[in-house]
Design a protein around this motif. Structure first.
Motif, PDB file in Angstrom:
ATOM      1  N   ALA A  46      14.410 -20.709  72.724  1.00 49.73           N
ATOM      2  CA  ALA A  46      13.300 -20.226  73.192  1.00 49.73           C
ATOM      3  C   ALA A  46      12.743 -19.199  72.063  1.00 49.73           C
ATOM      4  O   ALA A  46      13.324 -18.732  71.428  1.00 49.73           O
ATOM      5  N   GLU A  47      11.366 -19.285  71.857  1.00 46.74           N
ATOM      6  CA  GLU A  47      10.771 -18.724  70.856  1.00 46.74           C
ATOM      7  C   GLU A  47       9.573 -18.056  71.127  1.00 46.74           C
ATOM      8  O   GLU A  47       8.855 -18.360  72.223  1.00 46.74           O
ATOM      9  N   GLU A  48       9.064 -17.158  70.738  1.00 46.98           N
ATOM     10  CA  GLU A  48       7.814 -16.236  70.783  1.00 46.98           C
ATOM     11  C   GLU A  48       7.599 -15.911  69.693  1.00 46.98           C
ATOM     12  O   GLU A  48       7.839 -15.305  68.660  1.00 46.98           O
ATOM     13  N   ASN A  49       6.088 -16.107  69.264  1.00 52.59           N
ATOM     14  CA  ASN A  49       5.474 -15.698  67.874  1.00 52.59           C
ATOM     15  C   ASN A  49       6.643 -16.413  66.783  1.00 52.59           C
ATOM     16  O   ASN A  49       6.543 -15.540  65.805  1.00 52.59           O
ATOM     17  N   LYS A  50       6.904 -17.439  66.917  1.00 54.60           N
ATOM     18  CA  LYS A  50       7.771 -18.120  66.046  1.00 54.60           C
ATOM     19  C   LYS A  50       8.970 -17.443  65.763  1.00 54.60           C
ATOM     20  O   LYS A  50       9.796 -17.786  64.652  1.00 54.60           O
ATOM     21  N   LYS A  51       9.401 -16.374  66.431  1.00 52.00           N
ATOM     22  CA  LYS A  51      10.523 -15.702  66.512  1.00 52.00           C
ATOM     23  C   LYS A  51      11.488 -16.246  67.352  1.00 52.00           C
ATOM     24  O   LYS A  51      11.113 -16.390  68.472  1.00 52.00           O
ATOM     25  N   ILE A  52      12.951 -16.843  67.132  1.00 52.81           N
ATOM     26  CA  ILE A  52      13.902 -17.356  68.024  1.00 52.81           C
ATOM     27  C   ILE A  52      14.566 -16.373  68.951  1.00 52.81           C
ATOM     28  O   ILE A  52      14.914 -15.335  68.357  1.00 52.81           O
ATOM     29  N   LEU A  53      14.453 -16.377  70.235  1.00 57.07           N
ATOM     30  CA  LEU A  53      14.811 -15.222  71.061  1.00 57.07           C
ATOM     31  C   LEU A  53      16.238 -15.715  71.759  1.00 57.07           C
ATOM     32  O   LEU A  53      16.837 -14.907  72.162  1.00 57.07           O
ATOM     33  N   GLY A  54      16.560 -16.846  71.852  1.00 55.99           N
ATOM     34  CA  GLY A  54      17.576 -17.256  72.459  1.00 55.99           C
ATOM     35  C   GLY A  54      17.785 -18.994  72.328  1.00 55.99           C
ATOM     36  O   GLY A  54      16.710 -19.614  72.010  1.00 55.99           O
TER      37      GLY A  54
ATOM     38  N   VAL B 200      25.248 -20.116  75.687  1.00 51.01           N
ATOM     39  CA  VAL B 200      23.877 -19.402  76.339  1.00 51.01           C
ATOM     40  C   VAL B 200      23.675 -18.253  75.503  1.00 51.01           C
ATOM     41  O   VAL B 200      24.708 -17.574  75.700  1.00 51.01           O
ATOM     42  N   ALA B 201      22.566 -17.876  75.039  1.00 52.85           N
ATOM     43  CA  ALA B 201      22.603 -16.440  74.651  1.00 52.85           C
ATOM     44  C   ALA B 201      21.160 -16.212  74.253  1.00 52.85           C
ATOM     45  O   ALA B 201      20.507 -16.892  73.940  1.00 52.85           O
ATOM     46  N   VAL B 202      20.822 -14.767  74.662  1.00 49.27           N
ATOM     47  CA  VAL B 202      19.519 -14.085  74.250  1.00 49.27           C
ATOM     48  C   VAL B 202      19.738 -12.914  73.467  1.00 49.27           C
ATOM     49  O   VAL B 202      20.720 -12.358  73.656  1.00 49.27           O
ATOM     50  N   THR B 203      18.861 -12.806  72.359  1.00 51.37           N
ATOM     51  CA  THR B 203      19.181 -11.768  71.452  1.00 51.37           C
ATOM     52  C   THR B 203      18.871 -10.419  72.290  1.00 51.37           C
ATOM     53  O   THR B 203      18.124 -10.295  73.301  1.00 51.37           O
TER      54      THR B 203
ATOM     55  N   ALA C  86      17.442 -28.149  62.729  1.00 54.13           N
ATOM     56  CA  ALA C  86      18.212 -27.695  61.607  1.00 54.13           C
ATOM     57  C   ALA C  86      17.600 -26.355  60.994  1.00 54.13           C
ATOM     58  O   ALA C  86      18.681 -25.676  60.847  1.00 54.13           O
ATOM     59  N   VAL C  87      16.361 -26.273  60.893  1.00 55.96           N
ATOM     60  CA  VAL C  87      15.896 -24.996  60.099  1.00 55.96           C
ATOM     61  C   VAL C  87      16.064 -23.866  61.072  1.00 55.96           C
ATOM     62  O   VAL C  87      15.836 -22.633  60.813  1.00 55.96           O
ATOM     63  N   ASP C  88      16.234 -23.870  62.435  1.00 59.36           N
ATOM     64  CA  ASP C  88      16.722 -23.043  63.256  1.00 59.36           C
ATOM     65  C   ASP C  88      17.948 -22.290  63.480  1.00 59.36           C
ATOM     66  O   ASP C  88      18.298 -21.182  63.963  1.00 59.36           O
ATOM     67  N   VAL C  89      18.983 -23.129  62.659  1.00 61.63           N
ATOM     68  CA  VAL C  89      20.346 -22.627  62.987  1.00 61.63           C
ATOM     69  C   VAL C  89      20.692 -21.344  62.192  1.00 61.63           C
ATOM     70  O   VAL C  89      21.602 -20.457  63.072  1.00 61.63           O
ATOM     71  N   GLU C  90      20.010 -21.158  61.298  1.00 60.51           N
ATOM     72  CA  GLU C  90      20.397 -19.671  60.734  1.00 60.51           C
ATOM     73  C   GLU C  90      20.118 -18.577  61.590  1.00 60.51           C
ATOM     74  O   GLU C  90      20.820 -17.763  61.849  1.00 60.51           O
ATOM     75  N   ALA C  91      18.800 -18.830  62.335  1.00 58.81           N
ATOM     76  CA  ALA C  91      18.448 -17.626  63.242  1.00 58.81           C
ATOM     77  C   ALA C  91      19.351 -17.839  64.287  1.00 58.81           C
ATOM     78  O   ALA C  91      19.798 -16.472  65.020  1.00 58.81           O
ATOM     79  N   VAL C  92      19.648 -18.841  65.006  1.00 55.63           N
ATOM     80  CA  VAL C  92      20.533 -19.046  65.939  1.00 55.63           C
ATOM     81  C   VAL C  92      21.832 -18.580  65.884  1.00 55.63           C
ATOM     82  O   VAL C  92      22.470 -17.704  66.546  1.00 55.63           O
ATOM     83  N   SER C  93      22.418 -18.760  64.643  1.00 54.02           N
ATOM     84  CA  SER C  93      23.965 -18.467  64.300  1.00 54.02           C
ATOM     85  C   SER C  93      23.845 -16.826  64.290  1.00 54.02           C
ATOM     86  O   SER C  93      24.859 -16.244  64.325  1.00 54.02           O
TER      87      SER C  93
END
Ligand SMILES: CC(C)(COP(=O)(O)OP(=O)(O)OC[C@H]1O[C@@H](n2cnc3c(N)ncnc32)[C@H](O)[C@@H]1OP(=O)(O)O)[C@@H](O)C(=O)NCCC(=O)NCCS
Length: 155
Positions: free
Chosen positions: A46-54, A70-73, A9-16
């Motif tokens: 998918a994340e790298e250094n705690k940043k969500i990339l997709g 399916v999406a990647v920034t 749930a904490v990822d949803v803001e970044a995902v949205s």
């Protein structure tokens, strides 16, 4: 290093935020939260250094999975993030006895079509006028591990 894990749930803001930047009819924050609350969904980030990339999301019903997102920034594309997400969802599908995964993709969306094809998804039909904004047909693509194994030697 890129890692793939279950969406929380904490990822949803970044995902949205990625979703809104990428799609003309994006899922809302609530849409993702609702999906996460269901037992028959598998959503990964998918994340790298705690940043969500997709991210990737799938609804499971019996032995069939429907990939809904399916999406990647944009800044992180062509670095294997989409590939890592598809590889992981295939493993999750197998672990959950999903025999077949299905998805729709805009007929003009070459990057996504190539990503799916290189992962064993086959083009199995067209849904006329499936998408709006802009109006466009969808290819229906299907993955089955048994078919992938059978056809591997022919490529
Ligand atoms: C489709 C998408 C998820 C691919 O993510 P990505 O992280 O850039 O993909 P990867 O770097 O893992 O690429 C894996 C393979 O996919 C294919 N691919 C990805 N982007 C491509 C492009 N722009 N052109 C051609 N092939 C492409 C290639 O086969 C690539 O392998 P390669 O780099 O060895 O040639 C990304 O472009 C995206 O988010 N697009 C917008 C959202 C979208 O269309 N989602 C799909 C909805 S159905």
């Amino acid at each position: 290093m890129i890692s793939v894990r279950k969406m929380q749930a904490v990822d949803v803001e970044a995902v949205s935020q990625i979703e809104a930047a990428v799609f003309s009819q994006p899922w809302s924050v609530q849409g993702f939260l609702d999906a996460l609350s269901l037992e028959n969904t598998i959503f990964l980030v998918a994340e790298e250094n705690k940043k969500i990339l997709g991210y990737v999301g799938m609804y499971v019903s019996l032995d069939e999975g429907e990939i809904t997102n399916v999406a990647v920034t944009p800044e992180a594309r062509r670095r294997g993030v989409g590939q890592s997400l598809i590889e992981k969802i295939k493993k999750e599908a197998e672990a959950n006895s999903v025999l077949q995964m299905i998805l729709e993709v805009r007929v003009s969306n070459d990057p996504a079509i190539r990503l799916y094809q290189r992962n064993g998804f086959l083009n199995c039909g067209i849904r006329k006028g499936f998408y709006d904004f802009p109006k466009e047909d969808a290819y229906i693509m299907i993955y089955r591990k048994d078919v992938e194994l059978l056809t591997k030697d022919f490529h």
